[in-house]
Design a protein around this motif. Sequence first.
Motif, PDB file in Angstrom:
ATOM      1  N   TRP A  81      22.260  -0.898  -3.566  1.00  0.00           N
ATOM      2  CA  TRP A  81      21.467   0.291  -3.284  1.00  0.00           C
ATOM      3  C   TRP A  81      22.382   1.475  -2.991  1.00  0.00           C
ATOM      4  N   ARG A  85      22.166   2.710  -7.027  1.00  0.00           N
ATOM      5  CA  ARG A  85      21.040   3.613  -6.763  1.00  0.00           C
ATOM      6  C   ARG A  85      20.041   3.738  -7.914  1.00  0.00           C
ATOM      7  N   CYS A  90      19.573  -2.744 -11.474  1.00  0.00           N
ATOM      8  CA  CYS A  90      19.832  -3.790 -10.480  1.00  0.00           C
ATOM      9  C   CYS A  90      19.982  -5.170 -11.108  1.00  0.00           C
ATOM     10  N   GLY A 132      17.410  -5.552  -4.080  1.00  0.00           N
ATOM     11  CA  GLY A 132      18.088  -4.373  -4.621  1.00  0.00           C
ATOM     12  C   GLY A 132      17.129  -3.451  -5.343  1.00  0.00           C
ATOM     13  N   LEU A 135      14.852  -1.693  -2.748  1.00  0.00           N
ATOM     14  CA  LEU A 135      15.530  -0.594  -2.049  1.00  0.00           C
ATOM     15  C   LEU A 135      15.746   0.601  -2.964  1.00  0.00           C
ATOM     16  N   CYS A 136      16.189   0.340  -4.188  1.00  0.00           N
ATOM     17  CA  CYS A 136      16.429   1.445  -5.117  1.00  0.00           C
ATOM     18  C   CYS A 136      15.129   2.140  -5.516  1.00  0.00           C
TER      19      CYS A 136
END
Length: 152
Positions: A81, A85, A90, A132, A135-136
Amino acid sequence: MAMGFRSNIFDPLLVGSQILALQCCFYVTMGLWLVLADMIAGIQLSVDQLFDYKEFEGPHDGWLVMGAVALNAFSTALAMWWIVRRAKLCLDFSITVYLLHLLLSVLYGGLPHSWAWWITNTASLVITVVVGEFLCMRSELAAIPVTGEAKT
């Protein structure tokens, strides 16, 4: 060709740097989790715990290594993350990290013959991808604050 926000121009130096940074984060955080687990259990720290599949088969320390690998999945997702980003990248970066780990493990101790190694690393890969991407995606979908009036 517009150089706008999130342009789709392939930058091999950026991708290579992100892979290297993510792989370093993977091993640093794995080492930290193993140090913590070994300190709690009073076991001697070894590089074998990082790369040798036989460490997953021990009666007591095998569970500690599996736990460290599982916790490292969350740490790697956080690093992804922070470094990558992008939710759509991911899966690619996670698979790359775990394939490089498999390659280094094969070079260090041979092809893993332990079901515990395969199951733990596959589950950790899935956790890394899901957390991941979550979060992204939260970062990508965050509201962009619009303040003030439009200038004329």
